[in-house]
Design a protein around this motif. Structure first.
Motif, PDB file in Angstrom:
ATOM      1  N   UNK A  52       0.762  -1.570  -0.128  1.00  0.00           N
ATOM      2  CA  UNK A  52      -0.075  -0.239   0.001  1.00  0.00           C
ATOM      3  C   UNK A  52       0.990   1.181   0.192  1.00  0.00           C
ATOM      4  N   UNK A  53       2.004   1.216  -0.829  1.00  0.00           N
ATOM      5  CA  UNK A  53       3.051   2.196  -1.115  1.00  0.00           C
ATOM      6  C   UNK A  53       3.739   2.504   0.555  1.00  0.00           C
ATOM      7  N   UNK A  54       3.901   2.095   1.416  1.00  0.00           N
ATOM      8  CA  UNK A  54       4.417   2.284   3.021  1.00  0.00           C
ATOM      9  C   UNK A  54       5.231   1.567   3.377  1.00  0.00           C
ATOM     10  N   UNK A  55       6.607   2.332   3.719  1.00  0.00           N
ATOM     11  CA  UNK A  55       8.140   2.873   3.922  1.00  0.00           C
ATOM     12  C   UNK A  55       8.125   1.123   5.077  1.00  0.00           C
ATOM     13  N   UNK A  56       8.944   0.350   4.931  1.00  0.00           N
ATOM     14  CA  UNK A  56       8.772  -1.070   5.764  1.00  0.00           C
ATOM     15  C   UNK A  56       8.953  -0.314   7.473  1.00  0.00           C
ATOM     16  N   UNK A  57       9.992   0.472   7.920  1.00  0.00           N
ATOM     17  CA  UNK A  57       8.867   1.222   9.293  1.00  0.00           C
ATOM     18  C   UNK A  57       7.930   1.524   9.512  1.00  0.00           C
ATOM     19  N   UNK A  58       6.538   2.567   8.542  1.00  0.00           N
ATOM     20  CA  UNK A  58       5.588   2.790   8.639  1.00  0.00           C
ATOM     21  C   UNK A  58       4.635   1.409   8.924  1.00  0.00           C
ATOM     22  N   UNK A  59       5.037   0.330   8.026  1.00  0.00           N
ATOM     23  CA  UNK A  59       4.013  -1.124   7.923  1.00  0.00           C
ATOM     24  C   UNK A  59       4.620  -1.195   8.822  1.00  0.00           C
ATOM     25  N   UNK A  60       5.786  -1.724   9.562  1.00  0.00           N
ATOM     26  CA  UNK A  60       6.030  -2.488  11.043  1.00  0.00           C
ATOM     27  C   UNK A  60       4.722  -1.880  11.796  1.00  0.00           C
ATOM     28  N   UNK A  61       4.777  -0.508  11.929  1.00  0.00           N
ATOM     29  CA  UNK A  61       4.297   0.265  13.323  1.00  0.00           C
ATOM     30  C   UNK A  61       2.867   0.043  13.082  1.00  0.00           C
ATOM     31  N   UNK A  62       1.599   0.066  11.716  1.00  0.00           N
ATOM     32  CA  UNK A  62       0.979  -0.732  11.126  1.00  0.00           C
ATOM     33  C   UNK A  62       0.335  -1.978  11.215  1.00  0.00           C
ATOM     34  N   UNK A  63       1.468  -2.886  11.370  1.00  0.00           N
ATOM     35  CA  UNK A  63       1.280  -4.237  11.509  1.00  0.00           C
ATOM     36  C   UNK A  63       1.398  -4.626  12.431  1.00  0.00           C
ATOM     37  N   UNK A  64       2.358  -3.962  13.552  1.00  0.00           N
ATOM     38  CA  UNK A  64       1.769  -4.040  15.222  1.00  0.00           C
ATOM     39  C   UNK A  64       1.003  -3.828  15.727  1.00  0.00           C
ATOM     40  N   UNK A  65       0.389  -2.535  15.576  1.00  0.00           N
ATOM     41  CA  UNK A  65      -0.583  -2.115  16.058  1.00  0.00           C
ATOM     42  C   UNK A  65      -2.043  -2.900  15.567  1.00  0.00           C
ATOM     43  N   UNK A  66      -2.682  -3.926  14.299  1.00  0.00           N
ATOM     44  CA  UNK A  66      -3.304  -4.442  13.646  1.00  0.00           C
ATOM     45  C   UNK A  66      -2.444  -6.099  14.885  1.00  0.00           C
ATOM     46  N   UNK A  67      -1.624  -6.652  14.647  1.00  0.00           N
ATOM     47  CA  UNK A  67      -1.677  -7.622  15.578  1.00  0.00           C
ATOM     48  C   UNK A  67      -2.224  -7.029  18.085  1.00  0.00           C
ATOM     49  N   UNK A  68      -1.986  -6.130  17.849  1.00  0.00           N
ATOM     50  CA  UNK A  68      -2.344  -6.050  19.247  1.00  0.00           C
ATOM     51  C   UNK A  68      -3.806  -6.271  18.974  1.00  0.00           C
ATOM     52  N   UNK A  69      -4.657  -5.399  18.601  1.00  0.00           N
ATOM     53  CA  UNK A  69      -6.151  -5.841  17.890  1.00  0.00           C
ATOM     54  C   UNK A  69      -6.260  -7.292  17.604  1.00  0.00           C
ATOM     55  N   UNK A  70      -5.359  -7.750  16.981  1.00  0.00           N
ATOM     56  CA  UNK A  70      -6.448  -9.311  16.975  1.00  0.00           C
ATOM     57  C   UNK A  70      -6.251 -10.462  17.811  1.00  0.00           C
ATOM     58  N   UNK A  71      -4.717  -9.812  18.465  1.00  0.00           N
ATOM     59  CA  UNK A  71      -4.014 -10.840  19.180  1.00  0.00           C
ATOM     60  C   UNK A  71      -4.395 -10.687  21.106  1.00  0.00           C
ATOM     61  N   UNK A  72      -4.310  -9.499  21.345  1.00  0.00           N
ATOM     62  CA  UNK A  72      -3.946  -9.496  22.451  1.00  0.00           C
ATOM     63  C   UNK A  72      -5.446  -9.605  23.370  1.00  0.00           C
TER      64      UNK A  72
END
Length: 263
Positions: A52-72
């Protein structure tokens, strides 16, 4: 002087009910906040193949946020069980810090998987951009892989750990104190990645920022780990993925994450 070791949890070694309730509330609040952030971000991002045009650091921040939402929500019982194991050795802020280290280690494992996901998504975008018809076969392959993995031995081993982690937590209690809580969280996180990475694969055809798909997968993860009939659900989801693998080459509407945006 040798480092003191934490004794394995014994029956009756429990946190006060207020601490248990506070731990659950905190985990659910963090998951809820992560969902709010994820939904808000999804509104500003196109549904398209790749990163989605995201640089790796931004993608990882978004990814970790998604994992908090889905996995916590499904991780909370393990973190609380670990808190029971360390409850006699720490109180108040110290206990909260140790639980935070557990959660941090858990997210480190998912962040490492996020690196793999970023590379796979970037490769997917290049392939679909060069050959738009390849999207349907990529989608079929993703659903086929996810479906077969649901029946595989690694899924079974990792799901067994996630459903009954107590024996592992007893072994963790014998670890040396240095960064123990962080390492325990990371180790459990690796089992969780092993249990759930196949489910995450279907976000490639469905869309990484597809909130409905994320919510459905989060429900599957929660029920697989905590529901009495979770192993049966694992097989049912596997069958559903295999059916979708057979359908998607002929049904483009099932592949919103692999369609190039119209100009």
């Amino acid at each position: 002087m040798p480092h003191p070791r934490i004794a394995p949890p014994q029956p009756g070694t429990a946190l006060p009910w207020r601490d248990l309730a506070a731990a659950w509330v905190l985990m659910l609040l963090l998951a809820g906040l992560a969902w709010v952030l994820t939904v808000a971000q999804s509104r500003d991002m196109p549904m398209e193949p790749g990163t989605m045009g995201l640089a790796l650091p931004v993608f990882l921040v978004l990814w970790v946020t998604m994992m908090v939402a889905m996995m916590f929500p499904s991780m909370a019982p393990v973190a609380i069980t670990w808190a029971r194991a360390i409850g006699r050795q720490s109180v108040g802020a110290a206990r909260a810090a140790r639980i935070a280290q557990f959660a941090g280690g858990y997210l480190l494992a998912w962040a490492a998987f996020g690196l793999v996901a970023y590379g796979a998504l970037a490769a997917t975008a290049r392939l679909v951009d060069g050959r738009p018809d390849a999207g349907r076969w990529l989608g079929a392959a993703a659903f086929l892989l996810a479906g077969l993995y649901q029946f595989g031995p690694l899924k079974r081993v990792c799901l067994l750990h996630c459903r009954n982690p107590l024996s592992h937590l007893v072994r963790y209690a014998r670890f040396r104190p240095w960064a123990r809580d962080l390492r325990v969280g990371a180790h459990h996180g690796l089992y969780c990645v092993g249990c759930c990475w196949g489910l995450m694969v279907v976000l490639v055809p469905l869309g990484v920022m597809n909130v409905a798909a994320m919510a459905a997968l989060a429900g599957v993860v929660f029920l697989e780990k905590l529901w009495r009939w979770g192993p049966w659900l694992t097989w049912a989801v596997g069958v559903a993925f295999l059916v979708l693998a057979a359908l998607v080459p002929f049904q483009d509407w099932l592949l919103p994450g692999l369609r190039m945006p119209s100009m």
